[in-house]
Motif scaffolding. Sequence first.
Motif, PDB file in Angstrom:
ATOM      1  N   LEU A  24      -6.841   9.807  -6.702  1.00  0.00           N
ATOM      2  CA  LEU A  24      -6.051  10.209  -5.525  1.00  0.00           C
ATOM      3  C   LEU A  24      -4.785  10.984  -5.895  1.00  0.00           C
ATOM      4  CD1 LEU A  24      -5.909   9.843  -2.378  1.00  0.00           C
ATOM      5  CD2 LEU A  24      -4.313   7.996  -2.836  1.00  0.00           C
ATOM      6  N   ALA A  25      -3.934  10.384  -6.718  1.00  0.00           N
ATOM      7  CA  ALA A  25      -2.662  11.049  -7.029  1.00  0.00           C
ATOM      8  C   ALA A  25      -2.855  12.349  -7.817  1.00  0.00           C
ATOM      9  CB  ALA A  25      -1.732  10.089  -7.772  1.00  0.00           C
ATOM     10  N   ARG A  77       8.639  10.160  -9.857  1.00  0.00           N
ATOM     11  CA  ARG A  77       7.737   8.997  -9.824  1.00  0.00           C
ATOM     12  C   ARG A  77       6.395   9.286 -10.486  1.00  0.00           C
ATOM     13  NH1 ARG A  77       9.383   7.750  -3.787  1.00  0.00           N
ATOM     14  NH2 ARG A  77      11.108   6.317  -4.117  1.00  0.00           N
ATOM     15  N   THR A  78       5.976  10.555 -10.508  1.00  0.00           N
ATOM     16  CA  THR A  78       4.725  10.841 -11.210  1.00  0.00           C
ATOM     17  C   THR A  78       4.873  10.594 -12.704  1.00  0.00           C
ATOM     18  OG1 THR A  78       5.276  13.170 -11.572  1.00  0.00           O
ATOM     19  CG2 THR A  78       4.091  12.636  -9.545  1.00  0.00           C
ATOM     20  N   GLY A  96       3.848   8.979  -6.711  1.00  0.00           N
ATOM     21  CA  GLY A  96       4.412  10.307  -6.498  1.00  0.00           C
ATOM     22  C   GLY A  96       3.999  10.947  -5.179  1.00  0.00           C
ATOM     23  N   GLN A 151       0.830  -1.198   0.000  1.00  0.00           N
ATOM     24  CA  GLN A 151       0.000   0.000   0.000  1.00  0.00           C
ATOM     25  C   GLN A 151       0.866   1.250   0.000  1.00  0.00           C
ATOM     26  OE1 GLN A 151      -3.531   0.283  -0.015  1.00  0.00           O
ATOM     27  NE2 GLN A 151      -3.239  -1.786  -0.775  1.00  0.00           N
ATOM     28  N   MET A 158      -1.234   9.799 -13.931  1.00  0.00           N
ATOM     29  CA  MET A 158      -0.336  10.952 -13.860  1.00  0.00           C
ATOM     30  C   MET A 158       0.371  11.164 -15.204  1.00  0.00           C
ATOM     31  SD  MET A 158      -0.830  12.130 -10.859  1.00  0.00           S
ATOM     32  CE  MET A 158       0.509  13.274 -10.526  1.00  0.00           C
ATOM     33  N   ARG A 196      -4.787   3.261 -12.946  1.00  0.00           N
ATOM     34  CA  ARG A 196      -4.361   4.176 -11.883  1.00  0.00           C
ATOM     35  C   ARG A 196      -2.950   4.701 -12.138  1.00  0.00           C
ATOM     36  NH1 ARG A 196      -3.663   2.024  -5.803  1.00  0.00           N
ATOM     37  NH2 ARG A 196      -1.957   0.904  -6.822  1.00  0.00           N
ATOM     38  N   SER A 197      -2.065   3.809 -12.604  1.00  0.00           N
ATOM     39  CA  SER A 197      -0.687   4.265 -12.812  1.00  0.00           C
ATOM     40  C   SER A 197      -0.578   5.148 -14.052  1.00  0.00           C
ATOM     41  CB  SER A 197       0.260   3.073 -12.908  1.00  0.00           C
ATOM     42  OG  SER A 197      -0.113   2.276 -14.003  1.00  0.00           O
ATOM     43  N   ILE A 221      -4.064  14.950  -5.193  1.00  0.00           N
ATOM     44  CA  ILE A 221      -3.163  15.325  -4.109  1.00  0.00           C
ATOM     45  C   ILE A 221      -1.815  15.803  -4.627  1.00  0.00           C
ATOM     46  CG2 ILE A 221      -1.864  14.426  -2.144  1.00  0.00           C
ATOM     47  CD1 ILE A 221      -4.214  12.507  -1.730  1.00  0.00           C
ATOM     48  N   VAL A 222      -1.272  15.066  -5.584  1.00  0.00           N
ATOM     49  CA  VAL A 222       0.075  15.393  -6.058  1.00  0.00           C
ATOM     50  C   VAL A 222       0.007  16.380  -7.213  1.00  0.00           C
ATOM     51  CG1 VAL A 222       2.232  14.456  -6.929  1.00  0.00           C
ATOM     52  CG2 VAL A 222       0.815  13.092  -5.399  1.00  0.00           C
ATOM     53  N   PHE A 267      -5.987   0.589  -3.376  1.00  0.00           N
ATOM     54  CA  PHE A 267      -6.329   1.047  -2.028  1.00  0.00           C
ATOM     55  C   PHE A 267      -7.726   0.525  -1.671  1.00  0.00           C
ATOM     56  CE2 PHE A 267      -3.773   4.765  -3.804  1.00  0.00           C
ATOM     57  CZ  PHE A 267      -2.573   4.166  -3.455  1.00  0.00           C
ATOM     58  N   ASN A 295       9.750  12.224  -5.736  1.00  0.00           N
ATOM     59  CA  ASN A 295       8.291  12.227  -5.848  1.00  0.00           C
ATOM     60  C   ASN A 295       7.853  12.751  -7.215  1.00  0.00           C
ATOM     61  OD1 ASN A 295       7.976  11.204  -3.285  1.00  0.00           O
ATOM     62  ND2 ASN A 295       7.985  13.230  -2.354  1.00  0.00           N
TER      63      ASN A 295
END
Lengths: 320, 247
Positions: B105-106, B81-82, A229, A221, B158, B154-155, B109-110, B94, B78
């Motif tokens: 989510l990403a 990784r996006t 990111g 998780q 971004m 999901r991946s 938030i990111v 999740f 970070n």
Amino acid sequence: MSPADPGRAVRPWGWYVLYAAVMVALGYGVYAAAQRVDYNWHWERIPQYVVSFDGEEVVAPFDGFVKLADDGRSLEVESLRTAERVRIDALDRVLSGDGDLVFEGDAIAMRSGIAAGPLVWGLWLTLKLSALSLLFALAIGVVAGLGRVAHNPAARALSATYVELIRGTPLLVQIFIFYFFVGTVMNLSAFTAGVAALSVFTGAYVAEIVRAGIEAVPRGQMEAARSLGLSYPQAMRHVVLPQAFKKSLPSLAGQFINLIKDSSLVSVMALTDLTKAGREVVSSTFSPFEVWFTVAAMYLLLTGALSIWVRRLERRLAHD
Amino acid sequence: MTEVLIEARGVCKTYGNGVAALDEVSLTVARGEVVCIVGPSGSGKSTLLRTLNAMEPISAGEIRVLGEAVHDRRTNLNRLRTRVGMVFQAFNLFPHRTVLQNLMLAPRIVGGVAEAQAREQALRLLDKVGLGDKHDQYPGQLSGGQQQRVAIARSLCMNPKIMLFDEPTSALDPEMVKEVLDVMIELAEEGGMTMLCVTHEMGFARKVANRVIFMDRGEIVEQNRPDEFFANPQNERTKLFLSQILH
């Protein structure tokens, strides 16, 4: 159906009858034991300490002289030092005479009606104490729990020291330290010292529960969140902690029920919580059996309500 | 000369107990390339993949991904990784969030993307993996294949330039492998995505990969075009491995 004897019909109500019978027998046992020591039960003395029908006292707002009005239902207080005057109306019984000198806090009259008795006031203080301590304990516990799983060695060592110190010493001793040492040094009121002692004590146990909760969330998780990111704090806040919280809800509920019960120990400070109120009522009624049973029932009311609320919360969160 | 997106040089990874997971590994991947990494378990293929987005720190060597020095402590990992998507063997969705929330989510938030825009993009990506109707469900209500397709979507949220797949079909029941591979094939062929895939699916490697890398004991033993790799392996260890898995 019991798998041990598959062919047999099951009568579940039979077991409830047995349960009821055991409970009745236990109740009778208590009663019989009381009979043997020639105890005179006076349950009728108890309700007035829960709910008072005497009405509430009206107290003088400052030092001064009382001037009665002609209607007998209102009066004025004239300040001793300043020109201040206060008129108080709708009284049912006046306790002071015309021209009496009264001091701030003196009872000068009564208003009839239903008022909370000392036990209810004690319950209220216990509730306030527990609720505030619960909030602070949760905050302390989450921070210390995060420290326990942090990569930073200083954070880990600090959290571990806190948890070991608190779990290794009795709560009563901690309460004395908070009341006599911390309270004196920082000039805290008894209530603040009580909340502080209970929060710090419960926080250590919450920290361990939070740590276990975080460790029970699969590593993947955190990895998935980081791979998208998210920073470590963001991943903790949005992905790991919500799942950890759900996993640790039953243990947290148990800890908070303990908190309510542990709060009875603050009665050693000058705080009239439910336990202290119980002791005071015993000394004025000489009915310890009735009073302590009543006090126990009132604690059960609080802990039971908390249990039910947590069970509802668990059901609402259960979707995966 | 095509643009190089991933360049690893002399990468070593040694665990505290002295075991070397990666031993002087060097690798270059160009834009649009699909590279499959195969090899016996414990050969370091997953470890290599995970060093590329710094999920696994390295002991020595240099890694540059999209021009950023992954091995450098000062690099904002970070942000990097996006731009590098990762798909895991165990999906790692999740569980406390709906499918749609998993995808939003990403970006929210990111990326700081507005709610409506994130939602629209998430629904579009779910449609692309054929799961537009599942957006309100929780991951636990989906099959393994569906979960992995959600994880791929999901991946992609971004808008990564590179996708890393870490044994994406190994945890799936056999009948669900194809639906996931189909999504990956579409991503490679129509999306032109640069992909690195650790896999045991030799059929997939043969069909989609531009290059197959064989790893053993922390080293890259051999790499070649898939037709050459499978028909004409050079190294003895490669021959042994292929003889064991192809029947």
